[in-house]
Motif scaffolding. Structure first.
Motif, short mmCIF file in Angstrom:
data_model
loop_
_atom_site.label_atom_id
_atom_site.label_comp_id
_atom_site.label_asym_id
_atom_site.label_seq_id
_atom_site.Cartn_x
_atom_site.Cartn_y
_atom_site.Cartn_z
N THR A 153 77.55 81.21 -35.95
CA THR A 153 77.49 81.08 -34.49
C THR A 153 76.05 81.26 -34.00
O THR A 153 75.23 81.89 -34.66
CB THR A 153 78.41 82.12 -33.82
N SER A 154 75.78 80.70 -32.85
CA SER A 154 74.45 80.83 -32.26
C SER A 154 74.36 82.03 -31.31
O SER A 154 73.34 82.26 -30.69
CB SER A 154 74.10 79.56 -31.49
N ILE A 155 75.42 82.79 -31.21
CA ILE A 155 75.47 83.95 -30.32
C ILE A 155 74.59 85.07 -30.88
O ILE A 155 74.60 85.33 -32.07
CB ILE A 155 76.92 84.47 -30.19
N ASP A 156 73.86 85.72 -30.01
CA ASP A 156 73.06 86.88 -30.40
C ASP A 156 73.45 88.04 -29.50
O ASP A 156 72.69 88.47 -28.64
CB ASP A 156 71.57 86.56 -30.29
N TYR A 189 77.22 85.78 -22.57
CA TYR A 189 77.54 86.19 -23.93
C TYR A 189 79.05 86.25 -24.13
O TYR A 189 79.58 85.80 -25.15
CB TYR A 189 76.92 87.55 -24.25
N GLU A 215 83.11 80.42 -29.08
CA GLU A 215 82.61 80.18 -30.43
C GLU A 215 83.09 81.18 -31.48
O GLU A 215 83.21 80.83 -32.65
CB GLU A 215 81.08 80.20 -30.43
N TYR A 247 83.83 88.77 -32.97
CA TYR A 247 82.43 88.61 -33.30
C TYR A 247 81.89 89.87 -33.94
O TYR A 247 82.00 90.96 -33.37
CB TYR A 247 81.64 88.28 -32.03
#
Length: 92
Positions: A2-5, A20, A27, A31
């Motif tokens: 995933t591109s989530i930070d 977020y 996505e 997480y």
């Protein structure tokens, strides 16, 4: 991948967490927070499942991590399963 930070205590997240949350729901609804061994659950039905089953899903680790970050030391804040269930039923 995933591109989530998502880092819960980061300035960007604390200032505006909603993008977020939206990205996680879309996505990666469960997480893994990169800097820890903890998970963020972002979809309503999944959150309700977690809240209603403290034997399987424990938040003691997160509680200790957050208290450590706020106070600078780790305290024994563990609750027994019945205490956890009672607290979770208030919101579930």
């Amino acid at each position: 991948m995933t591109s989530i930070d998502y880092e819960p205590a980061s300035p960007a997240v604390t200032q505006d967490p909603y993008p977020y949350y939206e990205a996680m729901r879309r996505e990666s609804p469960v997480y893994r927070i990169p800097s820890s061994e903890f998970y963020a659950v972002s979809r309503y039905d999944d959150v309700m499942r977690v809240l209603k089953d403290p034997e399987v899903f424990s938040s003691n680790g997160m509680r200790l991590m957050m208290m450590s970050a706020m106070t600078g030391n780790v305290q024994n804040m563990a609750l027994d399963v019945e205490d956890i269930r009672a607290e979770r039923e208030k919101v579930a």
